[in-house]
Write a protein that holds these residues in place. Sequence first.
Motif, PDB file in Angstrom:
ATOM      1  N   ARG A   1       0.687  -1.347   0.178  1.00  0.00           N
ATOM      2  CA  ARG A   1      -0.085   0.094   0.174  1.00  0.00           C
ATOM      3  C   ARG A   1       0.636   1.416  -0.061  1.00  0.00           C
ATOM      4  O   ARG A   1       0.481   2.281  -0.699  1.00  0.00           O
ATOM      5  CB  ARG A   1      -0.791  -0.071   1.161  1.00  0.00           C
ATOM      6  N   GLY A   2       1.969   1.098   0.688  1.00  0.00           N
ATOM      7  CA  GLY A   2       2.962   2.326   0.715  1.00  0.00           C
ATOM      8  C   GLY A   2       3.628   2.780  -0.495  1.00  0.00           C
ATOM      9  O   GLY A   2       3.866   4.028  -0.879  1.00  0.00           O
ATOM     10  N   VAL A   3       3.682   1.717  -1.314  1.00  0.00           N
ATOM     11  CA  VAL A   3       3.968   1.976  -2.972  1.00  0.00           C
ATOM     12  C   VAL A   3       3.192   2.281  -3.870  1.00  0.00           C
ATOM     13  O   VAL A   3       3.329   2.503  -4.935  1.00  0.00           O
ATOM     14  CB  VAL A   3       5.174   0.949  -3.339  1.00  0.00           C
ATOM     15  N   GLY A   4       2.007   2.357  -3.464  1.00  0.00           N
ATOM     16  CA  GLY A   4       0.641   2.359  -4.205  1.00  0.00           C
ATOM     17  C   GLY A   4       0.043   1.313  -4.823  1.00  0.00           C
ATOM     18  O   GLY A   4      -0.574   1.469  -5.847  1.00  0.00           O
ATOM     19  N   LEU A   5       0.151   0.115  -4.265  1.00  0.00           N
ATOM     20  CA  LEU A   5      -0.236  -0.962  -4.896  1.00  0.00           C
ATOM     21  C   LEU A   5      -1.308  -1.690  -4.042  1.00  0.00           C
ATOM     22  O   LEU A   5      -1.081  -1.934  -2.814  1.00  0.00           O
ATOM     23  CB  LEU A   5       0.608  -2.263  -5.094  1.00  0.00           C
ATOM     24  N   PRO A   6      -2.662  -1.429  -4.305  1.00  0.00           N
ATOM     25  CA  PRO A   6      -3.650  -2.009  -3.500  1.00  0.00           C
ATOM     26  C   PRO A   6      -3.450  -3.541  -3.009  1.00  0.00           C
ATOM     27  O   PRO A   6      -3.133  -4.369  -3.901  1.00  0.00           O
ATOM     28  CB  PRO A   6      -5.090  -1.843  -4.243  1.00  0.00           C
ATOM     29  N   ALA A   7      -3.618  -3.784  -1.716  1.00  0.00           N
ATOM     30  CA  ALA A   7      -3.508  -5.099  -1.299  1.00  0.00           C
ATOM     31  C   ALA A   7      -4.238  -5.548  -0.260  1.00  0.00           C
ATOM     32  O   ALA A   7      -4.703  -4.536   0.649  1.00  0.00           O
ATOM     33  CB  ALA A   7      -2.033  -5.285  -0.947  1.00  0.00           C
ATOM     34  N   ARG A   8      -4.613  -6.684  -0.114  1.00  0.00           N
ATOM     35  CA  ARG A   8      -5.617  -7.159   1.004  1.00  0.00           C
ATOM     36  C   ARG A   8      -4.946  -8.506   1.792  1.00  0.00           C
ATOM     37  O   ARG A   8      -4.431  -9.197   1.206  1.00  0.00           O
ATOM     38  CB  ARG A   8      -6.926  -7.536   0.484  1.00  0.00           C
ATOM     39  N   TYR A   9      -5.561  -8.632   2.966  1.00  0.00           N
ATOM     40  CA  TYR A   9      -5.057  -9.612   3.603  1.00  0.00           C
ATOM     41  C   TYR A   9      -6.033 -10.982   3.399  1.00  0.00           C
ATOM     42  O   TYR A   9      -7.270 -10.684   3.495  1.00  0.00           O
ATOM     43  CB  TYR A   9      -5.307  -9.289   5.355  1.00  0.00           C
TER      44      TYR A   9
END
Length: 280
Positions: free
Chosen positions: A188-196
Amino acid sequence: MARRLRIKHTTRVSYAQPAASSHNEVRMTPLTLPGQTTLDARVTVNPTTPTWSYWDYWGTQVTGFDLMDPHGKLTIIASSLVETSPAEPLPKAPSWAELAERTANSRLLEFANPTGRTTVPPKLVKKARKAAAGLDPHETAVAVSALVSDRVSYLPGATSVNTSPAEAWEQGAGVCQDITHLTVALLRGVGLPARYVSGYLHPEREAELHRPVAGQSHAWIEYWAGDWCGYDPTNSTRADESHVVVARGRDYDDVTPHKGIYRGVPGGPPDVSVEFTRVA
């Protein structure tokens, strides 16, 4: 090659003194998705009590139940039969500009911002951006996952459920939950949406048919790059037919396998076991 797995997830709770009542919900039923079909699933409870099911905001099947009489123990058994297939080829990666526009104008935004469990110091985000410099979204997911797994060794018992990503990074050890939270936070910090992602991983890729194998629940990530793509940073591999998805959310709080409240004196942690049997 497609495989069929039988999974038995048992949770045993013992109270120091009988609980007067308890109210519970569990997220232990595998989803039916492209590449994964749940053929049978059931949750049984002892002491026997009626259960009900609903789908939560994140698309997870939740089983709820109440025990209104005193009980000294609680046993929850979630049994399922799931057929899985190898991962599909990765979709064409969008440009970072396209990704940013899509994220800002859709529900992806929910998976682009930090939560309480996925907040890390700026210095770690800076490391992730350096690792991802010049890479496309798919390459970024692998590079950031490697950054985390190279720093944080998998060590059962090294952390607790409340350990923060920064603490796991500093001590250099954790479990799949810590590694997943860290990876989600940095992506998320580099701009890529991510989920657990919460689910199961068969511990033996070439397991014999019909032989029960002891395992455990597992966590990994999905990132969005034209579609949701699964990656297991703990094992440095794409999520494949050995992975079984149960729930997906912003972090562990959205997908907790068992949570609830009870009226009584404090007790110890639950005893949890997971058994896998490859049947086809």
